[in-house]
Enzyme design. Structure first.
Site, PDB file in Angstrom:
ATOM      1  N   ASP A 295      36.749  38.733  40.600  1.00 38.25           N
ATOM      2  CA  ASP A 295      36.276  38.046  39.404  1.00 38.25           C
ATOM      3  C   ASP A 295      36.988  36.692  39.326  1.00 38.25           C
ATOM      4  O   ASP A 295      37.944  36.427  40.056  1.00 38.25           O
ATOM      5  CB  ASP A 295      36.466  38.885  38.136  1.00 38.25           C
ATOM      6  CG  ASP A 295      35.489  38.436  37.041  1.00 38.25           C
ATOM      7  OD1 ASP A 295      34.921  37.328  37.158  1.00 38.25           O
ATOM      8  OD2 ASP A 295      35.277  39.179  36.067  1.00 38.25           O
TER       9      ASP A 295
HETATM   10  C1  BGC Z   1      33.154  37.002  34.375  1.00 39.09           C
HETATM   11  C2  BGC Z   1      32.147  37.450  35.406  1.00 39.09           C
HETATM   12  C3  BGC Z   1      31.312  36.284  35.849  1.00 39.09           C
HETATM   13  C4  BGC Z   1      32.227  35.186  36.357  1.00 39.09           C
HETATM   14  C5  BGC Z   1      31.475  33.976  36.886  1.00 39.09           C
HETATM   15  C6  BGC Z   1      33.927  35.776  34.808  1.00 39.09           C
HETATM   16  O1  BGC Z   1      34.716  35.269  33.780  1.00 39.09           O
HETATM   17  O2  BGC Z   1      34.020  38.071  34.079  1.00 39.09           O
HETATM   18  O3  BGC Z   1      31.342  38.463  34.874  1.00 39.09           O
HETATM   19  O4  BGC Z   1      30.390  36.678  36.805  1.00 39.09           O
HETATM   20  O5  BGC Z   1      33.072  34.772  35.297  1.00 39.09           O
HETATM   21  O6  BGC Z   1      30.858  33.281  35.884  1.00 39.09           O
END
Ligand code: BGC
Length: 739
Positions: A295
């Protein structure tokens, strides 16, 4: 049936090996580096700081958005040229994607294409209902179809990977990200997961209208303690395996191309570096052969978790655990070369991650078709077919929570609409609206006007501001009926949007009380991204519609319900509590030794009703259904349930038949009941049909106290009907499983 995540031909496997042989360590590390365009200029302070100021109310939303427009986005062209970036997240605009791709292909040494990922969670430009809303349709064909259209629009804008579906089971509505998933039930979330993977990916992600999906967040992110985003999850392995892992297994079996790990630690180990999760379960037991992405920034956050001392150690641990792509933390870029050259990380480990990223790019067809046709998106964004689907998805997602007979409304009535959410288009889109544009959405007011309804509107009350009683008096004076729009702004759910009070904010309830006092009949329409504890709103309103954040066509979908063009069929996929303090609350909790009852020393709160405000599976319609002749039989590997459902009302409707089971005796406590199957049946007024649901015997497997997977034996109570309180019962003695 299991599918390979990244089917690549033998010839392409050879091309991958040749490339790996040609690559320098820097270029290999570059393939694992995923970044977003970063803002430069326009701000005298960082974007993070700016967001903080917005959150703290030091600047207005308008000021924030205006400043954002002045920002230039650095797309790191020279890094792409030098092979230091393998993929992008958050790049918007097909021309920009093509431009960057051209640099990668024509100007980097090996000409390896980039891929572009984006959070296309419920639509790209045509925005569909938020997933929590859509799950209420219990409609797999719809789950698949909206993902298919989202993929089509995304692919047309250069995006070849979506960070979706989000399949975190969530039993605590304080967690804002409950909006992004399919609710509290593992079985439904698993079916949702598989349908979304099919919808995004189709049978070949190389096709020009398909994209790779990403099962996220692996795992137990929805069990953040207290519903506080990013918090730890702490649970037994049995709960992990029975409740939180199955949707991810379903996504794997459906052939999902990628996985994303979760921010949280699970039982003390950050998921970003969990070999148990990423190696033992995902790679070895489930045979997942796709790519794993961290993530955003999560590898760097290992330092805050306190399991590493610096970014170098973080990078090593993450790569060793099996994270192929570092999203945004730069830990890999800044450190892995040193780790490999010093021998702390064998180059073979690096090669394996690179191999998976290259395989993903081959599977996506990017080596043969790296560019996107720049004209196709403009033709299809919000085209008739897509907006019709959004409208259809919207009306199937709406849940009618109360109706004293006021609904459906006659279209010749004089209507007053109150509450700011009736008029603000952009709030209809909900969290993660990808490339959705607020002003392209249909508000409730727009929907009413489109039907030429006689409507007057006064704001009267904002979501978190004060209530203006004189505006309300003005608004309702000449009205036959009032529609009160209440709920949450789009950004009150989603990431970093946990709340400890999940009721109506500001003075919205005061507005409903004043409406009651005015004596005018009124329908309350709620816009929100999580279940809300609103007993007062239920009591005061003549009818209550759960409209969630329905996306581009919200206003039209709601009007279809209000005026009876569509008979409400949505069913709650999360339990609605009476009070925030009842969270976590979910229907399928295990049997206690003191089941909830009026008796003092039983499992309950002294100051809350014994039952939730609305149970899982609940939802009214403009007709009623009667059930009879329920039987269930075991036939080798399968169980077959049959029941007769009759539409006893005056209008046609679609019923969601829900089958629940309770195992009477087992070696470990079992849920009081669990959804085991469902089906949808359309019935004309007065019509009856015999419907059947098949349940695989493996649905009765569970983990015993020693973590052995065992099959429940003996007496099982089955319940079938309209929601999780269904009382029509059949009893079955589970025999041996004879496949
Ligand atoms: C989120 C993810 C997301 C990623 C990219 C993160 O902060 O937890 O779900 O896909 O950002 O935007």
């Amino acid at each position: 049936m299991e599918k390979s995540s990244l089917p690549v031909s033998a010839e392409d496997e050879k091309r991958i090996e040749t490339l790996i042989e040609q690559m320098t360590v820097d270029e290999k590390v570059g393939q694992l580096n995923q970044v977003g365009p970063s803002p430069v200029g326009g701000f005298e302070i960082s974007l993070k700081e700016k967001k903080l100021r917005l959150k703290e109310g030091k600047i207005t939303k308008e000021e924030f958005e205006r400043d954002l427009q002045g920002v230039q986005w650095d797309t790191r062209e020279s890094d792409v040229r030098n092979g230091k970036i393998g993929s992008f997240l958050g790049m918007r605009g097909v021309e920009k994607c093509n431009h960057m791709q051209r640099i990668a292909i024509e100007e980097s040494r090996l000409g390896i294409p980039l891929f572009f990922g984006l959070d296309v969670v419920h639509g790209l430009r045509t925005i569909f209902p938020i997933p929590l809303a859509e799950s209420c349709s219990f409609d797999e064909a719809l789950f698949e179809e909206t993902a298919k259209i989202a993929a089509k629009e995304a692919a047309a804008s250069g995006i070849k990977l979506t960070f979706a579906p989000m399949i975190d089971v969530c039993r605590d509505a304080r967690w804002g990200r409950i909006a992004e998933g399919a609710g509290e039930d593992t079985y439904l979330t698993s079916r949702f997961a598989a349908a979304k993977v099919r919808g995004f990916q189709g049978d070949d992600i190389a096709k020009s209208d398909r994209i790779a999906a990403c099962a996220k967040h692996f795992v137990a992110y929805g069990a953040a303690i207290g519903g506080r985003d990013y918090n730890s999850a702490d649970m037994s392995l049995q709960t992990l395996w029975e409740t939180y892992l199955p949707p991810f297994k379903a996504a794997t079996d459906a052939g999902v191309a990628t996985f994303m790990t979760s921010f949280n630690d699970l039982n003390g180990e950050p998921c970003t570096t969990s070999k148990y999760l990423l190696k033992d379960i995902l790679r070895n037991q489930w045979r997942f052969n796709g790519a794993v992405i961290s993530d955003s920034g999560a590898i760097g956050e290992l330092i805050e978790h306190g399991t590493v001392t610096d970014k170098a150690e973080a990078a090593e641990q993450a790569l060793n655990a099996g994270i192929d792509v570092d999203m945004s933390s730069m830990c890999y870029t800044e450190n892995l070369k040193k780790s490999v050259l010093s021998g702390r990380i064998p180059e073979a480990v690096l090669n394996e991650a690179v191999r998976r990223v290259l395989r993903l790019k081959f599977a996506l067809g990017l080596f043969d078709h790296p560019y996107t046709d720049e004209s196709s998106g403009k033709k299809m964004y919000l085209c008739k077919e897509h907006t019709q689907l959004a409208r259809e998805a919207g009306r199937k997602s709406i849940v009618l929570l109360k109706n004293d007979g006021i609904l459906p409304l006659k279209s010749n009535l004089k209507i007053a609409a109150v509450g700011e959410l009736a008029a603000i288009r952009k709030e209809m889109l909900g969290t993660w609206a990808a490339m959705g544009k607020g002003d392209e959405a249909v508000s409730l007011l727009d929907g009413l006007k489109e039907r030429s309804i006689s409507v007057s509107y006064e704001e009267c009350c904002t979501v978190n501001g004060t209530f203006d009683s004189s505006a309300l008096e003005r608004a309702v004076k000449d009205a036959d009926v009032v529609i009160a729009a209440v709920g949450e702004y789009a950004d009150m759910s989603g990431e970093a949007s946990s709340l400890c009070h999940i009721g109506l904010h500001g003075e919205q309830e005061k507005m409903l009380s004043a409406l009651k006092e005015s004596g005018k009949p009124f329908v309350t329409v709620m816009f929100n991204g999580r279940p809300l504890a609103v007993p007062k709103a239920v009591e005061l309103s003549n009818a209550l519609i759960e409209a969630w954040h329905l996306g581009s066509q919200a206003g039209n979908s709601i009007c279809d319900i209000l005026f009876g063009d569509y008979n409400p069929s949505g069913r709650l996929t999360t339990t609605f509590p009476n009070h925030s303090g009842e969270c976590p609350i979910y229907y399928n909790h295990v049997s206690t030794g003191r089941p909830t009852s009026e008796i003092r020393h039983t499992c309950k709160y002294m100051d809350a009703p014994l039952t939730p405000l609305f149970p899982f599976g609940y939802g009214l319609s403009y007709t009623e259904y009667a059930y009879k002749d329920f039987c269930i039989e075991q036939d080798g590997k399968n169980l077959h349930a049959e029941v007769t459902v009759r539409n006893t009302g005056k209008v046609a409707g679609e019923e969601t038949v829900q089958l629940y089971a309770h195992v009477r005796k087992a070696g470990r406590v079992r849920p009081i009941r669990e959804l085991k199957g469902f089906c949808k049946v359309f019935l004309k007024a007065g019509e009856e049909k015999r419907v059947s649901i098949t349940v695989d015997r493996s649905a009765f497997q569970y983990y015993d106290t020693q973590m052995n997977l065992v099959e429940a034996q003996g007496t099982v109570d089955f319940f079938i009907g309209h929601d999780s309180t269904a009382s029509l019962k059949a009893v079955l003695e589970l025999g041996e499983n004879n496949p």
